[in-house]
Motif scaffolding. Structure first.
Motif, PDB file in Angstrom:
ATOM      1  N   ALA A 179       0.831  -1.200   0.000  1.00 50.95           N
ATOM      2  CA  ALA A 179       0.000   0.000   0.000  1.00 50.95           C
ATOM      3  C   ALA A 179       0.865   1.249   0.000  1.00 50.95           C
ATOM      4  CB  ALA A 179      -0.923   0.004   1.215  1.00 50.95           C
ATOM      5  N   GLY A 180       1.973   1.230   0.740  1.00 53.31           N
ATOM      6  CA  GLY A 180       2.862   2.386   0.781  1.00 53.31           C
ATOM      7  C   GLY A 180       3.504   2.679  -0.560  1.00 53.31           C
ATOM      8  N   VAL A 181       3.899   1.635  -1.280  1.00 55.79           N
ATOM      9  CA  VAL A 181       4.502   1.826  -2.604  1.00 55.79           C
ATOM     10  C   VAL A 181       3.492   2.464  -3.557  1.00 55.79           C
ATOM     11  CG1 VAL A 181       5.405   0.622  -4.622  1.00 55.79           C
ATOM     12  CG2 VAL A 181       6.174  -0.042  -2.340  1.00 55.79           C
ATOM     13  N   VAL A 182       2.269   1.940  -3.566  1.00 52.13           N
ATOM     14  CA  VAL A 182       1.229   2.485  -4.440  1.00 52.13           C
ATOM     15  C   VAL A 182       0.910   3.927  -4.049  1.00 52.13           C
ATOM     16  CG1 VAL A 182      -1.186   2.264  -5.150  1.00 52.13           C
ATOM     17  CG2 VAL A 182       0.249   0.224  -4.941  1.00 52.13           C
ATOM     18  N   ALA A 183       0.775   4.170  -2.742  1.00 44.26           N
ATOM     19  CA  ALA A 183       0.424   5.504  -2.274  1.00 44.26           C
ATOM     20  C   ALA A 183       1.503   6.515  -2.635  1.00 44.26           C
ATOM     21  CB  ALA A 183       0.199   5.478  -0.762  1.00 44.26           C
ATOM     22  N   PHE A 184       2.781   6.154  -2.449  1.00 42.81           N
ATOM     23  CA  PHE A 184       3.854   7.102  -2.764  1.00 42.81           C
ATOM     24  C   PHE A 184       3.919   7.364  -4.269  1.00 42.81           C
ATOM     25  CE2 PHE A 184       8.238   8.009  -4.037  1.00 42.81           C
ATOM     26  CZ  PHE A 184       8.464   9.167  -3.308  1.00 42.81           C
ATOM     27  N   ALA A 185       3.706   6.337  -5.083  1.00 41.38           N
ATOM     28  CA  ALA A 185       3.751   6.526  -6.527  1.00 41.38           C
ATOM     29  C   ALA A 185       2.695   7.542  -6.968  1.00 41.38           C
ATOM     30  CB  ALA A 185       3.538   5.189  -7.237  1.00 41.38           C
ATOM     31  N   PHE A 186       1.476   7.393  -6.463  1.00 40.87           N
ATOM     32  CA  PHE A 186       0.426   8.347  -6.824  1.00 40.87           C
ATOM     33  C   PHE A 186       0.695   9.721  -6.217  1.00 40.87           C
ATOM     34  CE2 PHE A 186      -1.984   4.630  -8.109  1.00 40.87           C
ATOM     35  CZ  PHE A 186      -2.769   5.117  -9.132  1.00 40.87           C
ATOM     36  N   ALA A 187       1.189   9.744  -4.981  1.00 37.15           N
ATOM     37  CA  ALA A 187       1.482  11.025  -4.335  1.00 37.15           C
ATOM     38  C   ALA A 187       2.552  11.781  -5.112  1.00 37.15           C
ATOM     39  CB  ALA A 187       1.928  10.787  -2.894  1.00 37.15           C
ATOM     40  N   TYR A 188       3.578  11.071  -5.539  1.00 43.64           N
ATOM     41  CA  TYR A 188       4.658  11.701  -6.303  1.00 43.64           C
ATOM     42  C   TYR A 188       4.130  12.249  -7.622  1.00 43.64           C
ATOM     43  CZ  TYR A 188       9.067  12.159  -8.860  1.00 43.64           C
ATOM     44  OH  TYR A 188      10.122  12.640  -9.599  1.00 43.64           O
ATOM     45  N   PRO A 351      -7.126  11.514  -4.297  1.00 41.04           N
ATOM     46  CA  PRO A 351      -6.549  11.086  -3.013  1.00 41.04           C
ATOM     47  C   PRO A 351      -7.517  10.317  -2.133  1.00 41.04           C
ATOM     48  CG  PRO A 351      -5.984  13.368  -3.502  1.00 41.04           C
ATOM     49  CD  PRO A 351      -7.011  12.959  -4.501  1.00 41.04           C
ATOM     50  N   PHE A 352      -8.754  10.792  -2.021  1.00 43.49           N
ATOM     51  CA  PHE A 352      -9.716  10.105  -1.167  1.00 43.49           C
ATOM     52  C   PHE A 352     -10.120   8.757  -1.767  1.00 43.49           C
ATOM     53  CE2 PHE A 352     -11.605  13.951   1.307  1.00 43.49           C
ATOM     54  CZ  PHE A 352     -10.316  14.225   1.768  1.00 43.49           C
ATOM     55  N   ALA A 353     -10.314   8.716  -3.084  1.00 47.79           N
ATOM     56  CA  ALA A 353     -10.647   7.436  -3.720  1.00 47.79           C
ATOM     57  C   ALA A 353      -9.514   6.434  -3.569  1.00 47.79           C
ATOM     58  CB  ALA A 353     -10.960   7.665  -5.204  1.00 47.79           C
ATOM     59  N   LEU A 354      -8.271   6.911  -3.662  1.00 51.46           N
ATOM     60  CA  LEU A 354      -7.123   6.017  -3.493  1.00 51.46           C
ATOM     61  C   LEU A 354      -7.060   5.477  -2.064  1.00 51.46           C
ATOM     62  CD1 LEU A 354      -4.573   4.759  -4.667  1.00 51.46           C
ATOM     63  CD2 LEU A 354      -3.333   6.841  -4.034  1.00 51.46           C
ATOM     64  N   SER A 355      -7.311   6.330  -1.071  1.00 54.30           N
ATOM     65  CA  SER A 355      -7.297   5.871   0.319  1.00 54.30           C
ATOM     66  C   SER A 355      -8.391   4.838   0.561  1.00 54.30           C
ATOM     67  CB  SER A 355      -7.466   7.061   1.264  1.00 54.30           C
ATOM     68  OG  SER A 355      -6.396   7.978   1.144  1.00 54.30           O
ATOM     69  N   ILE A 356      -9.570   5.068   0.004  1.00 53.50           N
ATOM     70  CA  ILE A 356     -10.661   4.096   0.140  1.00 53.50           C
ATOM     71  C   ILE A 356     -10.293   2.788  -0.546  1.00 53.50           C
ATOM     72  CG2 ILE A 356     -13.059   3.625  -0.485  1.00 53.50           C
ATOM     73  CD1 ILE A 356     -13.554   6.670  -0.249  1.00 53.50           C
ATOM     74  N   ALA A 357      -9.658   2.871  -1.726  1.00 50.37           N
ATOM     75  CA  ALA A 357      -9.237   1.664  -2.442  1.00 50.37           C
ATOM     76  C   ALA A 357      -8.181   0.893  -1.660  1.00 50.37           C
ATOM     77  CB  ALA A 357      -8.704   2.041  -3.823  1.00 50.37           C
ATOM     78  N   ILE A 358      -7.269   1.600  -0.997  1.00 50.59           N
ATOM     79  CA  ILE A 358      -6.238   0.939  -0.192  1.00 50.59           C
ATOM     80  C   ILE A 358      -6.887   0.168   0.953  1.00 50.59           C
ATOM     81  CG2 ILE A 358      -4.357   1.369   1.443  1.00 50.59           C
ATOM     82  CD1 ILE A 358      -3.407   3.602  -0.404  1.00 50.59           C
ATOM     83  N   LEU A 359      -7.846   0.780   1.638  1.00 51.52           N
ATOM     84  CA  LEU A 359      -8.533   0.095   2.727  1.00 51.52           C
ATOM     85  C   LEU A 359      -9.320  -1.107   2.217  1.00 51.52           C
ATOM     86  CD1 LEU A 359      -9.850   3.164   4.780  1.00 51.52           C
ATOM     87  CD2 LEU A 359      -8.030   1.580   5.436  1.00 51.52           C
ATOM     88  N   SER A 360      -9.932  -0.959   1.052  1.00 50.63           N
ATOM     89  CA  SER A 360     -10.698  -2.066   0.470  1.00 50.63           C
ATOM     90  C   SER A 360      -9.783  -3.220   0.089  1.00 50.63           C
ATOM     91  CB  SER A 360     -11.480  -1.580  -0.754  1.00 50.63           C
ATOM     92  OG  SER A 360     -12.349  -0.518  -0.413  1.00 50.63           O
ATOM     93  N   ALA A 361      -8.638  -2.911  -0.513  1.00 52.90           N
ATOM     94  CA  ALA A 361      -7.699  -3.962  -0.906  1.00 52.90           C
ATOM     95  C   ALA A 361      -7.081  -4.629   0.313  1.00 52.90           C
ATOM     96  CB  ALA A 361      -6.616  -3.371  -1.810  1.00 52.90           C
ATOM     97  N   ALA A 362      -6.737  -3.828   1.331  1.00 50.35           N
ATOM     98  CA  ALA A 362      -6.157  -4.402   2.548  1.00 50.35           C
ATOM     99  C   ALA A 362      -7.141  -5.316   3.258  1.00 50.35           C
ATOM    100  CB  ALA A 362      -5.709  -3.285   3.487  1.00 50.35           C
ATOM    101  N   SER A 363      -8.437  -5.071   3.075  1.00 50.14           N
ATOM    102  CA  SER A 363      -9.453  -5.916   3.715  1.00 50.14           C
ATOM    103  C   SER A 363      -9.525  -7.303   3.100  1.00 50.14           C
ATOM    104  CB  SER A 363     -10.825  -5.233   3.620  1.00 50.14           C
ATOM    105  OG  SER A 363     -10.838  -4.016   4.350  1.00 50.14           O
TER     106      SER A 363
END
Length: 396
Positions: A179-188, A351-363
């Motif tokens: 999740a951190g790798v995906v989040a940083f890639a989009f954040a960058y 950003p919000f959709a990505l955070s929701i997707a991260i939580l959904s995938a982690a579930s």
């Protein structure tokens, strides 16, 4: 969902209750005790289902809070969440430095010798930090688009993104690492796009001297290089088990959650119609647990929240889930999907959709949305994304 949880606590006539699948063992015990005509609810663990019902007050409170927040109040609220994430990351460092008996651990049952921060589970900590990374990038993008540049705020957000990304690797959670790798890639990508746009708007890309262009290129590629250097240094001096070492060195097939999956599947096949009752998984699992999976520690969750929802909530909960996902997706696209990466000042879509997707995938491999604080966080993100409240116009 709250109504369905409450209905699972309504006592049913014995004949109707006996017709529900998966109750054979309890029926046999009732007959041995000479009490075959007891009225029982759908839930096989009524006290735990009642706990789940009372636990719905947390997302309900978050829903009421989010419904009253106007769009111009999003930035300070998100800054507070970023500050909480950074504090949790710092607390995790204190925990690991103090050892397993450190008073910085906040819970009796927790992942000792891990950086759990404000949580009891390192996976939840890492996933939460990953969710905050794109939000910090969103605020940094908004700062870059301001007419008056606030350099201290920009520098603080850059440091926050770096810190949270590094922590998702050092915590030791494989899901958090991904999740951190995906989040940083989009954040960058978000920050770089906004910065390049601001750079062009100021006319620095057309008639800028070569020295400025070289500086611009250096600043473009320096964040990932700096992040890689920080990670390399941290891993070099660390003797701990990190997310990377767990991915490389551990056999995923030896994970208990993988070994227990066939058992979880059989539980779903048994209780998919009306469910075994919210909160009942750990107790019902003992009825299905094979001897070769007996372990000193208890298997408290299915480690696949979507599967556990189907098993404990049955078909009604599944319908509610599908309807909720359809509403979120429809609401997201109703706001438009153009220029998601570039965005505009105050644009929360990506950003919000990505955070929701991260939580959904982690579930799929864990249960972050069972944590009350993450529940509240997710509810606020969904409300802000799908039905934002415009600022009120004051009339004289």
């Amino acid at each position: 969902l709250t109504v369905w949880i409450a209905l699972q606590l309504v006592p049913l006539p014995p004949a109707l209750w006996h017709s529900l699948p998966g109750r054979e063992a309890i029926i046999s015990i009732d007959r041995l005790l000479g009490q075959p005509d007891i009225w029982r609810p759908i839930s096989m663990t009524p006290s735990l289902t009642m706990n789940s019902l009372l636990g719905m007050t947390v997302p309900a409170a978050a829903l009421l809070l989010a419904a009253g927040v106007e769009t111009n109040d999003y930035p300070p609220l998100m800054l507070a969440i970023i500050a909480m994430a950074c504090f949790g990351a710092a607390l995790g460092m204190v925990q690991i430095l103090g050892g397993s008996s450190s008073p910085a651990y906040l819970y009796r049952i927790t992942n000792t010798d891990s950086m759990v921060g404000l949580f009891a589970n390192r996976n939840h900590h890492a996933v939460f930090l990953a969710c905050v990374i794109p939000i910090a990038a969103m605020l940094l993008r908004d700062e870059l688009q301001r007419r008056r540049q606030r350099k201290p705020v920009q520098g603080g957000l850059v440091l926050a993104i770096m810190l949270l990304t590094v922590m998702t690797v050092l915590i030791g959670s494989r899901a958090g690492f991904a999740a951190g790798v995906v989040a940083f890639a989009f954040a960058y990508a978000i920050v770089l796009t906004a910065w390049r746009t601001a750079y062009v708007e100021r006319g620095l890309s057309v008639k800028a001297p070569s020295s400025r262009i070289s500086v611009w290129r250096w600043l473009t590629y320096s964040p990932p290089v700096l992040l890689a250097a920080l990670l390399g240094t941290a891993l070099w001096f660390s003797s701990r088990t990190t997310s990377i070492t767990r991915v490389i060195g551990n056999d995923v097939g030896d994970d208990l959650r993988v070994k227990a999956w066939p058992t979880v599947q059989s539980m779903i096949e048994t209780y998919w119609n009306f469910g075994s009752g919210f909160g009942s998984f750990p107790e019902v699992y003992k009825m299905f647990e094979p001897d070769h999976l007996l372990h000193p520690s208890y298997f408290n969750r299915a480690h696949n929240d979507w599967a556990e929802l189907v098993m404990t909530g049955g078909l009604p909960a599944t319908v509610i889930l599908v309807a909720a996902v359809a509403w979120i997706v429809r609401s997201f696209f109703a706001r438009g999907a153009r220029n998601l990466l570039k965005g505009y000042r105050g644009d929360v879509r990506l950003p919000f959709a990505l955070s929701i997707a991260i939580l959904s995938a982690a579930s799929i491999v864990d249960y972050p949305l069972r944590v009350p604080s993450i529940q509240a966080f997710a509810v606020m993100l969904i409300v802000f994304l799908c039905c934002p409240r415009a600022p009120r116009v004051e009339r004289n």
